[in-house]
Motif scaffolding. Structure first.
Motif, PDB file in Angstrom:
ATOM      1  N   ILE A 423       0.469  -1.203   1.821  1.00  0.00           N
ATOM      2  CA  ILE A 423      -0.414  -2.112   0.727  1.00  0.00           C
ATOM      3  C   ILE A 423      -1.384  -1.319   0.134  1.00  0.00           C
ATOM      4  O   ILE A 423      -2.003  -1.528  -0.722  1.00  0.00           O
ATOM      5  CB  ILE A 423      -0.788  -3.462   1.372  1.00  0.00           C
ATOM      6  CG1 ILE A 423      -1.534  -3.342   2.586  1.00  0.00           C
ATOM      7  CG2 ILE A 423       0.532  -4.331   1.403  1.00  0.00           C
ATOM      8  CD1 ILE A 423      -1.813  -4.784   2.920  1.00  0.00           C
ATOM      9  N   HIS A 424      -1.837  -0.010   0.703  1.00  0.00           N
ATOM     10  CA  HIS A 424      -2.919   0.652   0.260  1.00  0.00           C
ATOM     11  C   HIS A 424      -2.653   1.039  -1.207  1.00  0.00           C
ATOM     12  O   HIS A 424      -1.363   1.460  -1.561  1.00  0.00           O
ATOM     13  CB  HIS A 424      -3.062   1.905   1.152  1.00  0.00           C
ATOM     14  CG  HIS A 424      -4.056   2.920   0.749  1.00  0.00           C
ATOM     15  ND1 HIS A 424      -5.495   2.544   1.072  1.00  0.00           N
ATOM     16  CD2 HIS A 424      -4.155   4.097  -0.190  1.00  0.00           C
ATOM     17  CE1 HIS A 424      -6.214   3.467   0.533  1.00  0.00           C
ATOM     18  NE2 HIS A 424      -5.352   4.324   0.047  1.00  0.00           N
ATOM     19  N   ASP A 425      -3.538   0.955  -2.064  1.00  0.00           N
ATOM     20  CA  ASP A 425      -3.478   1.090  -3.359  1.00  0.00           C
ATOM     21  C   ASP A 425      -2.632   0.408  -4.263  1.00  0.00           C
ATOM     22  O   ASP A 425      -1.881   0.685  -5.115  1.00  0.00           O
ATOM     23  CB  ASP A 425      -3.140   3.044  -3.656  1.00  0.00           C
ATOM     24  CG  ASP A 425      -4.156   3.732  -3.962  1.00  0.00           C
ATOM     25  OD1 ASP A 425      -5.208   3.127  -4.538  1.00  0.00           O
ATOM     26  OD2 ASP A 425      -4.382   4.792  -3.480  1.00  0.00           O
ATOM     27  N   THR A 426      -2.233  -0.822  -3.707  1.00  0.00           N
ATOM     28  CA  THR A 426      -1.496  -1.744  -4.502  1.00  0.00           C
ATOM     29  C   THR A 426      -1.952  -2.821  -4.952  1.00  0.00           C
ATOM     30  O   THR A 426      -3.298  -3.172  -4.615  1.00  0.00           O
ATOM     31  CB  THR A 426      -0.279  -2.165  -3.622  1.00  0.00           C
ATOM     32  OG1 THR A 426      -0.771  -2.936  -2.604  1.00  0.00           O
ATOM     33  CG2 THR A 426       0.498  -1.030  -3.110  1.00  0.00           C
ATOM     34  N   GLY A 491       5.043  -3.463  -3.718  1.00  0.00           N
ATOM     35  CA  GLY A 491       4.889  -2.211  -4.211  1.00  0.00           C
ATOM     36  C   GLY A 491       4.474  -1.938  -5.478  1.00  0.00           C
ATOM     37  O   GLY A 491       4.282  -0.872  -6.181  1.00  0.00           O
ATOM     38  N   LEU A 493       1.802  -0.900  -8.039  1.00  0.00           N
ATOM     39  CA  LEU A 493       0.777  -0.018  -7.863  1.00  0.00           C
ATOM     40  C   LEU A 493      -0.498  -0.354  -8.586  1.00  0.00           C
ATOM     41  O   LEU A 493      -0.084  -0.896  -9.807  1.00  0.00           O
ATOM     42  CB  LEU A 493       0.958   1.213  -7.983  1.00  0.00           C
ATOM     43  CG  LEU A 493       2.108   2.109  -6.956  1.00  0.00           C
ATOM     44  CD1 LEU A 493       2.568   3.201  -7.599  1.00  0.00           C
ATOM     45  CD2 LEU A 493       1.355   2.288  -5.726  1.00  0.00           C
ATOM     46  N   ARG A 494      -1.800  -0.281  -8.076  1.00  0.00           N
ATOM     47  CA  ARG A 494      -2.846  -0.488  -8.998  1.00  0.00           C
ATOM     48  C   ARG A 494      -2.984   0.776  -9.748  1.00  0.00           C
ATOM     49  O   ARG A 494      -2.498   1.993  -9.641  1.00  0.00           O
ATOM     50  CB  ARG A 494      -4.190  -0.660  -8.178  1.00  0.00           C
ATOM     51  CG  ARG A 494      -4.452   0.469  -7.293  1.00  0.00           C
ATOM     52  CD  ARG A 494      -5.293  -0.205  -6.171  1.00  0.00           C
ATOM     53  NE  ARG A 494      -6.646  -0.486  -6.718  1.00  0.00           N
ATOM     54  CZ  ARG A 494      -7.947  -0.516  -6.105  1.00  0.00           C
ATOM     55  NH1 ARG A 494      -7.804  -0.090  -4.796  1.00  0.00           N
ATOM     56  NH2 ARG A 494      -9.076  -0.767  -6.520  1.00  0.00           N
TER      57      ARG A 494
END
Lengths: 608, 386
Positions: A423-426, A491, A493-494
């Motif tokens: 979940i990092h950077d999402t 999934g 992404l930001r």
């Protein structure tokens, strides 16, 4: 490296000339209308400075909110023009091009964090409320206080100019990770660094002032453990600011030197830029992330601790019941502040930092959930068996508690290192930060505006408008941000202008449209607040009572609004703790902190 | 309010009602996340002509433009109005019937549908995480769902208590709030219980994290397959050792935007970036690792099923970040060996005898850069193999 050219030089001087122009205008006002100048421009009265911070932050809040609409518009209707952005920023694509999308989310975060939330909490309410709660006549250093407000103005000017200078604006994210932030062309990124630098100075000036005021200027009877939680939270926050902000200032200075003067703090060995000759430095890319998050993780607590303090005061008043576990509340705030300094690495689990370090930061991050949980349980216990008054700040405090639960619980997923990989950077991260900073902090700010507005301006805000604002905001907020948890863990992404480029994200379009529609409703509700705020300032129902909410703390012992530069007409003296609600000694009634024991008349002060 | 709805007898009922409301909200969320149109897929399978317009009922969950994978073929579609012109105004899209025009069709991976370089449509696996194909992924998903249960229960209980308070404790005339300054025992209880749960979660994940990020399989063992990444703005360059099994020789196989690996093996990748920070993200394999200029970072995963999977760039890397996708192509072992041998021969034929291999595909400089910079990285675990 970015080399200075004649044209660049001209562009970067323009904002400086505007800053200079502002100083000239200020000097002219001082000569022409010294009374006006001393009261409204360079006021050294903490109450006026608080109002200055409040108004400028609310106005910047409109800018930040508009940028948020631009970002979400692209996610819902990719490739279409955002209404008004073409005229406003001169972007012929109306914000649809990726470079403008990058600028929009970068500046949304920068504006909201540096110009809205921090100045609102610490600058506006810290300034206005804390000296009153301590029974002080002003802050310890009034000049420094005025300086801390006017240091924001160069930052305002630089950030505003960064949209309009030729080349790209600041589009490397609010985290501005090098080498991307070093290779960005144009002056936008440089101006961004300058802006952050000045905000840092403003914060440091403020922090020194709060710490001194709280340690040295408490009125008779206000011991440290008789301070209301708002004062405690500003005290602890100021210590965080004082320790962390210089690190950000240094890091931003290093970034500026890398950009403009050819140093290589963050330039790694063996790098290729645009297929040209290799640029070789001896720097470390990850160093920036360590320095940045060493400030910015404590900054997350700078963004929420004052809100916690203010909500505690409002909640006790709303429930007509003392805060459950006053001392545990103070200790847990101190615990959060201490642990806040050793968890910065949880932003860097996937950054290439040695994974063995990741485990250390994971344990520390898990630990910081504890004081947060303690605070939550204490708030819930405060509400239990209370007698809630139907007021707007009641709704705000209740909203804060429930949103803080969600923001806190979703943090546990990110603390768990293997889950964080996914979940990092999402958008799961985006959901988490917005539940903490919007759902919690901004609701506390809304409540504080409604709660302290009569004391500030001597008028009430319009109640039906306020209820509408609060309820619509709460509901629209859930639809705007809750689905982000789900699309994020799937999934999405930001920071991607067009996530539907990826086949696996294409099914998420309708949910994104729902979120954007909810945001439009949310934004409309903020217009209600803006109208209510500025209208009530001049035409709201007059408030003549000293203590309209029947509250207990010292700020309600002043005339409304407080007298001149000096605040109190009665000599401020505290005789008991800050939360004398449902006091058994008074037959279950409210006993204020300042009510003299056994009916002695209060001492008249110099301002009487 | 003269009479509160909360009396001592109605309080438990209220609490249960609040509980039911929160649970209903939680599960009601599922409805918002239905799968995308299957009807359109069926229609696209039947109609093979580019340019024709297809109308479906369940197309609301598809974007204005996009690609759909049907078996080995990618189909680019665009939402159109009745007269066939593209729908590009956001608001109008909401009221528009679901009419799609087939823009282009082509084999997956070919340049016919270039926009879809990184896109292989996967049906979502679960409500939260996408389907998993990596051996360590099940443990990660297990941990995720464990935390989801723990926080879910905590969420439902605290929010239901909050809702109950919201109904139960409004002011009544003549009634005082219960006086309480706190309770030492309660404070200890609600410190220790979360502490125990958090320690449990912390202990559970330590081994997982070590397996995924720290115990990188050593190069050279028979079940390990090696690959190299050179990320650049805005494309993924990959390199496989050719038939000789060594990197930096003329028979190396460079690829752009596609990473070919055999099924079942442990894939060990060394990742470097040419310019800025990128992030190598395989959503279906629970892999994410920033690719940092100046560092060579090892990553490993394995895959249990042949197929095409998305590779995404998860760290903002500039203007083209949004389109920095690639595809992971997982082959059967025999098929892969055949493919690798053929590719290796092809590249050897082109590069044999040249001092500095001049690979086509825009990646020549990248690998020259890589091989001429055998940087001594301080990154843990890497010095052993490079």
């Amino acid at each position: 490296m970015h080399l200075m050219e004649a044209t660049d030089f001209n562009v970067t001087t323009t904002p400086w000339l505007v800053v200079l122009g502002l100083a000239v205008v200020m000097a002219a006002i001082r000569l022409g209308a010294p009374k006006f100048y001393n009261h409204y421009i360079w006021s050294q009265d903490h109450k006026m400075i608080g109002k200055q911070f409040l108004v400028s932050s609310l106005l910047w809040g409109l800018v930040g909110g508009m940028l948020a609409i631009g970002v979400r518009w692209q996610l819902a209707w990719p490739g279409t023009k955002v209404p008004g952005f073409e005229q406003l920023f001169g972007w012929t694509d109306g914000g649809a091009a990726p470079e403008h999308y990058n600028i929009m989310f970068t500046m949304h975060a920068s504006v909201m964090i540096f110009f809205v939330i921090i100045p609102l909490l610490v600058g506006a309410f810290g300034n206005f409320v804390v000296p009153l709660q301590l029974g002080a006549q002003d802050m310890a250093f009034p000049f420094l206080n005025a300086l801390s407000y006017w240091l924001m103005w160069p930052a305002f000017i630089f950030m505003a100019f960064s949209f309009y200078v030729p080349g790209d604006g600041a589009g490397a994210g609010w985290t501005s990770y090098p080498p991307l932030s070093e290779t960005m062309l144009g002056d936008g990124q440089t101006l961004w660094c300058m802006g952050v630098w000045f905000v840092g100075w403003s914060s440091i000036c403020g922090a020194v002032n709060y710490i001194t005021t709280i340690v040295k200027m408490r009125a008779k009877g206000i011991t440290l453990f008789r301070m209301p939680l708002t004062a405690w939270s500003i005290f602890i926050t100021s210590i965080l600011v004082l320790c962390a902000t210089p690190v950000l200032g240094s890091a931003v200075t290093m970034l500026l030197m890398d950009r403009e003067f050819g140093s290589s703090f963050f330039v790694p060995a063996a790098r290729v830029v645009s297929e040209s000759a290799q640029v070789t430095g001896t720097g470390q890319v990850i160093l920036w992330q360590h320095l940045f998050w060493f400030y910015s993780h404590p900054a997350v607590y700078i963004l929420v601790l004052p809100a916690m303090g203010m909500v505690s005061d409002m909640l006790a008043n709303a429930c007509q019941k003392p805060i459950f576990g006053y001392r545990p509340m103070v200790y847990s705030m101190a615990g959060i502040a201490f642990l806040g300094f050793i968890v910065w690495g949880h932003h860097m689990f996937q950054s290439g930092m040695n994974p063995a370090l990741g485990r250390t930061f994971m344990i520390a991050t898990m630990m910081i959930a504890l004081p947060s949980a303690v605070k939550t349980f204490n708030w819930l216990a405060t509400i239990y068996r209370s007698q809630m008054k139907m007021e707007v700040h009641t709704l705000a405090a209740l909203a804060f508690v429930s949103m803080w639960i969600i923001g806190g619980l979703s943090g546990i997923f990110m603390a768990a290192t293997p889950v964080d990989i996914q979940i990092h950077d999402t958008y799961a991260i985006v959901a988490h930060i917005h539940y903490v900073v919007f759902g919690s902090t901004l609701f506390a700010v809304f409540g504080s505006i409604y709660y302290w507005f009569p004391k500030m301006f001597g008028r009430f805000m319009n109640k039906p408008l306020a209820y509408t604002h609060m309820i619509v905001t709460f509901i629209a907020f859930q639809f705007t941000f809750f689905p982000m948890h789900v699309v994020g863990s799937r999934g999405m992404l930001r920071r991607t202008a067009d996530p539907y480029y990826y086949g696996n994200l294409q099914g998420m379009l309708p949910v994104n449209q729902l979120m954007t529609q909810a945001l439009l409703v949310l934004a409309a509700a903020q217009v209600i607040l803006a109208i209510n705020f500025f209208w009530s300032m001049y035409a709201g129902k007059r408030c003549t009572e000293r203590n309209p909410w029947n509250a207990t703390t010292m700020e309600w012992n002043t005339p409304t609004p407080p007298v001149g530069h000096g605040n109190f007409d009665l000599v401020p003296e505290a005789h008991r703790g800050p939360y004398g609600y449902a006091d058994p000694a008074a037959g279950g009634d409210v006993t204020t902190q300042f009510a003299p024991p056994s009916g002695k008349p209060p001492t008249k002060g110099i301002h009487a | 309010m003269t009479q509160s709805i909360a009396t001592p007898t109605s309080r438990p009922v209220l609490f249960v009602l609040a509980l039911v409301l929160v649970i209903a909200l939680v599960f009601g969320l599922r409805a918002a996340f239905e799968k995308p149109s299957t009807e359109l897929k069926t229609a696209l399978t039947a109609d093979k002509t580019a340019g024709s317009v297809i109308e479906v009922v369940d197309g609301r969950r598809l974007p204005g433009t996009g690609n759909i994978q049907i078996e080995d073929e990618l189909v680019a579609i665009q939402r159109v109005t009745k007269d066939g012109s593209p729908v590009n105004s956001g608001i109008l899209l909401l009221g528009n019937p679901d009419r799609f025009k087939i823009v282009e069709r082509g084999a997956a991976g070919s340049s016919a549908v270039a926009h879809a370089a990184g896109a292989a449509v996967k049906e979502p696996g679960t409500l939260f995480f996408p389907e998993n194909f990596a051996s360590f992924g099940d443990a990660v998903d297990g941990l995720f769902y464990l935390i989801l249960w723990i926080t879910g229960i905590a969420f439902i209980l605290t929010e239901a208590f909050w809702l109950y308070c919201l109904f139960a404790f409004w002011q009544k005339p003549g009634v005082r709030a219960h006086h309480s300054d706190g309770n030492h025992k309660l404070e200890i209880i609600w410190t220790l219980i979360p502490a125990a749960i958090l320690v449990l979660i912390a202990l559970l994940q330590a081994g997982m994290w070590r397996e995924m990020k720290m115990e990188i399989p050593p190069a050279g063992s028979p079940d390990v397959f090696e690959a190299e990444t050179a990320a650049q703005q805005f494309q993924w360059n990959f390199r496989l050792a050719g038939k000789d099994g060594k990197f930096g020789t003329v028979d190396d196989v460079p690829t752009v935007g596609e990473l070919h690996v055999p099924v079942g093996k442990k894939i060990r990748m060394t990742q470097r970036s040419v310019d800025v920070i990128h992030s190598f993200f395989l959503p279906n394999f629970r892999v994410k690792q920033d690719v940092v200029p100046g560092l060579a970072i090892p990553v490993w995963f394995d895959c249990s099923k042949p197929g095409r999977y998305p590779i995404m760039c998860a760290e903002l890397c500039g203007l083209g970040h949004t389109k920095m996708g690639a595809t992971l192509v997982v082959h059967e072992v025999a098929e892969f060996d055949k493919w690798l041998a053929a590719e290796s021969d092809k590249w050897q034929g082109e590069n044999e005898g040249q001092d500095r291999p001049d690979w086509s595909g825009g990646s020549a400089k990248i690998w020259w850069w890589w091989d001429s910079n055998p940087m001594a990285t301080k990154y843990q675990g890497d010095s052993k193999t490079r």
